[in-house]
Write a protein that holds these residues in place. Structure first.
Motif, short mmCIF file in Angstrom:
data_model
loop_
_atom_site.label_atom_id
_atom_site.label_comp_id
_atom_site.label_asym_id
_atom_site.label_seq_id
_atom_site.Cartn_x
_atom_site.Cartn_y
_atom_site.Cartn_z
N ASP A 4 4.62 6.84 17.06
CA ASP A 4 3.55 7.71 17.56
C ASP A 4 2.46 7.95 16.51
OD1 ASP A 4 2.28 9.00 19.59
OD2 ASP A 4 3.28 10.93 19.27
N LEU A 5 1.84 6.87 16.11
CA LEU A 5 0.80 6.91 15.07
C LEU A 5 -0.58 6.77 15.70
CD1 LEU A 5 2.48 4.38 12.60
CD2 LEU A 5 2.64 6.90 12.54
N PHE A 6 -1.58 7.24 14.98
CA PHE A 6 -2.95 6.89 15.35
C PHE A 6 -3.24 5.48 14.87
CE2 PHE A 6 -3.65 11.61 15.19
CZ PHE A 6 -4.11 11.76 16.50
N LEU A 7 -4.01 4.75 15.66
CA LEU A 7 -4.45 3.42 15.25
C LEU A 7 -5.97 3.41 15.21
CD1 LEU A 7 -3.94 0.44 14.54
CD2 LEU A 7 -3.80 -0.06 16.99
N LEU A 8 -6.51 3.38 14.00
CA LEU A 8 -7.97 3.36 13.82
C LEU A 8 -8.39 1.92 13.55
CD1 LEU A 8 -7.17 6.35 13.28
CD2 LEU A 8 -8.97 6.44 11.57
N SER A 9 -9.37 1.47 14.31
CA SER A 9 -9.79 0.07 14.14
C SER A 9 -11.30 -0.02 13.99
CB SER A 9 -9.31 -0.76 15.32
OG SER A 9 -9.61 -2.12 15.10
N ASP A 10 -11.67 -0.62 12.89
CA ASP A 10 -13.08 -0.81 12.53
C ASP A 10 -13.45 -2.21 13.00
OD1 ASP A 10 -15.33 -1.61 11.07
OD2 ASP A 10 -14.68 -0.71 9.19
N GLU A 11 -14.24 -2.28 14.06
CA GLU A 11 -14.52 -3.59 14.69
C GLU A 11 -16.03 -3.87 14.69
OE1 GLU A 11 -12.38 -3.63 18.47
OE2 GLU A 11 -10.51 -3.10 17.47
N LYS A 16 0.88 9.02 9.40
CA LYS A 16 0.23 9.54 10.61
C LYS A 16 -0.66 8.50 11.28
CE LYS A 16 -0.58 13.47 12.91
NZ LYS A 16 -1.60 14.44 12.48
N GLY A 17 -0.92 7.39 10.59
CA GLY A 17 -1.81 6.42 11.21
C GLY A 17 -1.83 5.08 10.50
N ILE A 18 -2.41 4.13 11.19
CA ILE A 18 -2.65 2.79 10.64
C ILE A 18 -4.14 2.51 10.82
CG2 ILE A 18 -2.23 0.31 11.01
CD1 ILE A 18 0.59 1.10 11.97
N MET A 19 -4.72 1.89 9.84
CA MET A 19 -6.13 1.55 9.96
C MET A 19 -6.31 0.07 9.69
SD MET A 19 -9.31 3.66 8.50
CE MET A 19 -10.98 3.03 8.54
N ILE A 20 -7.09 -0.57 10.56
CA ILE A 20 -7.38 -1.99 10.36
C ILE A 20 -8.88 -2.25 10.49
CG2 ILE A 20 -5.12 -2.83 11.14
CD1 ILE A 20 -6.44 -3.51 13.86
N GLU A 79 -0.37 10.39 5.41
CA GLU A 79 -0.47 9.01 4.92
C GLU A 79 -0.95 8.06 6.02
OE1 GLU A 79 3.26 9.61 1.78
OE2 GLU A 79 3.47 8.21 3.46
N ILE A 80 -1.84 7.15 5.63
CA ILE A 80 -2.21 6.08 6.56
C ILE A 80 -1.96 4.74 5.89
CG2 ILE A 80 -3.90 7.42 7.89
CD1 ILE A 80 -6.12 6.04 6.31
N ILE A 81 -1.48 3.81 6.69
CA ILE A 81 -1.17 2.47 6.17
C ILE A 81 -2.37 1.57 6.45
CG2 ILE A 81 0.40 0.50 6.31
CD1 ILE A 81 2.49 2.46 7.49
N ILE A 82 -2.83 0.90 5.41
CA ILE A 82 -3.95 -0.05 5.57
C ILE A 82 -3.58 -1.36 4.89
CG2 ILE A 82 -6.43 -0.42 5.34
CD1 ILE A 82 -6.89 2.49 4.89
N PRO A 83 -3.63 -2.46 5.66
CA PRO A 83 -3.42 -3.76 4.99
C PRO A 83 -4.53 -3.98 3.99
CG PRO A 83 -3.33 -4.01 7.40
CD PRO A 83 -3.85 -2.63 7.11
N GLU A 84 -4.14 -4.38 2.76
CA GLU A 84 -5.17 -4.66 1.76
C GLU A 84 -5.26 -6.15 1.51
OE1 GLU A 84 -4.30 -2.71 -1.97
OE2 GLU A 84 -2.36 -3.67 -2.16
N PRO A 85 -6.38 -6.70 1.05
CA PRO A 85 -7.60 -6.00 0.67
C PRO A 85 -8.29 -5.37 1.88
CG PRO A 85 -7.97 -8.38 0.72
CD PRO A 85 -6.50 -8.17 0.88
N VAL A 143 -6.64 12.30 2.50
CA VAL A 143 -5.64 11.45 3.14
C VAL A 143 -5.16 10.43 2.11
CG1 VAL A 143 -5.28 9.72 4.95
CG2 VAL A 143 -6.65 11.77 5.42
N VAL A 144 -3.87 10.11 2.17
CA VAL A 144 -3.28 9.18 1.20
C VAL A 144 -3.16 7.79 1.83
CG1 VAL A 144 -1.28 8.70 -0.26
CG2 VAL A 144 -2.00 11.09 0.17
N ILE A 145 -3.78 6.80 1.21
CA ILE A 145 -3.67 5.43 1.71
C ILE A 145 -2.41 4.77 1.16
CG2 ILE A 145 -4.68 3.11 1.64
CD1 ILE A 145 -7.43 4.35 1.65
N LYS A 146 -1.61 4.23 2.06
CA LYS A 146 -0.46 3.42 1.65
C LYS A 146 -0.80 1.96 1.96
CE LYS A 146 2.31 6.60 0.24
NZ LYS A 146 3.14 6.56 -0.98
#
Lengths: 400, 400
Positions: free
Chosen positions: A196-203, A165-169, A115-121, A135-138
């Motif tokens: 201890d998560l991965f942090l993926l950032s789209d910048e 397993k991660g957070i994506m922003i 699971e990865i957590i993504i703030p929506e929208p 992968v499951v988006i939460k």
């Protein structure tokens, strides 16, 4: 006939592209459409880029290294240095657009079911890449009332499970235009470290930060270097969306070594665009200054115009070239389709992206649309006039 | 630090690229290397392609449609027509190289755990794409004694299980150079129909068929149109490996509709290369005639030279620009590394691809190498002299 895969069935259709047939039909009827639905800027690609490709003296278009040309990756380090991001060439894999960077990062980091957590929208195609990687988006909701600020850390903690397993922003954010503050990112850092998560950032929108507000990259967060992956693209920076050059970046050697195996399987990123992108690193600062001035003027115009329309609310974004506006409508999918299918004003209409496609919580975004202010002010004016008129007609229609 | 995914751990390193560090070191010592290890032709990209990109009058490099430019796909139908493959533009999705066509096809057709049968030796990166898609490859061996003809259909049936979902072939073959006959393909057709399997066929070397032998495409097999997916690329056709243009093609509407969702998620294939590839469809026939003449001369030279070396056997391939040779060695990985690390003859050496990387049956290919005859005959001569000398020294070393 053999059955297609479950994944193919579950794969979401692009919410932005699903209105295309209605747009085509409207065009055929002679209606002029203002496209505020897609982040395709009208800004010219810099001449540094275009000329480098034109002048590339090549006889055989060979494979480039799987990680991308070394000269390009080395020179890119200088670019990132200007943003206080310290890299070596080996921290960078050049990809086919930011899209491939996201795909490879997800396959490298996450197991099916993680699971990865993504703030929506959030950027709608994250759904597609997650589906492809199983992968499951939460999602956790950021709201229009706060201008789409980072949700409180407690909201993240509420959805953390052993599978997280991660957070994506995305920062600055597509579709919100929100620019995360240093303290928001520091709060994320503590969370990432704690679990201890991965942090993926789209910048990919870092060139588009306004009002003197500070852009802080996840690459600057000290102490979580092994957790952080930066996802990048030149598509917006140089208005070169079709070139397909992006990058996956991390200081974590194991991640980069593994990611390179995925990159090797697909051989190499596109050659022509790499040549253009490398040369574009010498684009004069004045280019970006002019582009930024233009986007600020567009933003200021659009936000003011939107907020003047009765029943419309749109917070002022500090980055990227999108905003999410709340409209006096019940169903943004229906409304956006109606704009193309039934509405026209002086044989013109406007194409918007229903915000529902940027949420994964069912029902969220039903009274919101994403507007990409990627047109000249003159066109934006006509588009806003169309929208105002459309909302009047739509409410009359609803009350009948 | 969070753990990388199981997939990233299992992802095979490219067998061709893993010798690169040894090649780099050899170059640093001043050794000239003849690269017969990779299918990077020295043939010039046609001027039609290069000039179209140079002359592309573009101001903004915009996204192209996710399926690729319509003008290109329409014109491509004419190209395929010349090979008796009847297509409409909607049967084609333009991809970022043949690699992306394989990825999207696998994700569209196969569920995690599904099995596909591939005659081995096969193109090594099929392993990587299968790993990424969680698909299990069931290899069946084609042998050097038959020149790598299609294994008997009974061999396919032996490995068919309820999980078998497809068959994948490469025709003409990389790494074998074998060109499947019409009757071999007809036999496959019956099998595909009997078990209702997908048939994926990688036919990127169709321009390289020799000795007047007939190229038969899976697209010509009547009655299994819904089962067949053609995987294509312009990389070899126009010696434009770095351009990254391929295609996924099928008459099955459901497959193409689903595949388009994957294509939409990654937005679009590269713009510059699409412009070049479209123009390259007007490349004069003389270009291909000359290239073919050159490859035939190279093949004839290499095969004869190889078979003259004591203990070496190499069947004569009818297509592509590869051959698999059996050498008097015990371990092709060690031998190929030794060629770079320890051997030199007149400060020259040769780089070959260990055939082990093209088999997935453990131990297979240990006394075989793949040779890409992609250099000028003069260089091939020096390379063959190196190889002969190397085999002498290697056998002496072994007997000491």
């Amino acid at each position: 006939m053999p059955a297609i895969s479950h994944k193919a069935k579950a794969m979401p259709a692009s919410p932005i592209r699903k209105l295309m047939p209605f747009a085509e039909a409207a065009k055929k009827r002679g209606t002029k459409i203002y496209h505020l639905n897609i982040g395709q800027p009208d800004i010219e690609t810099p001449e540094t880029f275009l000329n480098a490709v034109k002048n590339w003296d090549v006889k055989v278009i060979e494979y480039s290294p799987s990680a991308g040309n070394e000269s390009y990756r080395k020179k890119l380090c200088g670019y990132y240095k200007e943003y206080d991001i310290n890299l070596e060439a080996s921290d960078i894999i050049i990809t086919c657009g930011g899209s491939e960077a996201i795909s490879i990062a997800m396959m490298t980091c996450f197991n099916p079911g993680d699971e990865i957590i993504i703030p929506e929208p959030f950027y709608a195609n994250y759904n597609g890449f997650s589906c492809a990687a199983n992968v499951v988006i939460k999602p956790i909701i950021s709201t229009i009332d706060t201008g789409f600020a980072l949700p409180p850390i407690e909201e993240f903690e509420k959805v953390i499970t052993p599978k997280t397993k991660g957070i994506m922003i995305c920062n600055p954010g597509n579709p919100t235009g929100y620019l995360y503050t240093k303290s928001e990112l520091e709060a994320l850092k503590i969370l990432v470290k704690k679990y201890d998560l991965f942090l993926l950032s789209d910048e990919v929108y870092r060139e588009f930060c306004y009002d003197g507000k500070e852009y802080v990259s996840v690459m600057q967060l000290e102490g979580i270097e092994d957790n952080v992956i930066l996802l990048d693209s030149i598509s917006k920076r140089y208005s070169a969306c079709g070139a397909r050059i992006g990058a996956m970046i991390s200081k974590n050697k194991e991640i980069m070594k593994s990611a390179l195996k995925f990159a090797q399987a697909r051989l190499s990123p596109p050659s022509y665009a790499q040549v253009g992108a490398e040369a574009a690193l010498d684009t004069p600062k004045s280019y970006f200054k002019n582009v930024k001035t233009e986007y600020i003027a567009r933003r200021d115009y659009v936000i003011e115009a939107l907020n003047k329309i009765p029943g419309v609310y749109c917070p002022k974004p500090s980055g990227a070239f999108y905003c999410i506006a709340k409209l006096p409508i019940d169903d943004s999918d229906k409304f956006c389709q109606w704009l193309l299918e039934e509405f026209s004003y002086n044989t013109q209409t406007v194409m918007l992206a229903p915000a529902t496609g940027f949420y994964s919580t069912p029902g969220a975004g039903k009274n919101e649309v994403r507007i990409a202010y990627v047109l000249k002010i003159e066109d934006l004016k006509s588009a806003m006039t169309c929208l105002e008129e459309a909302l009047k007609q739509y409410s009359l229609k609803a009350s009948n």
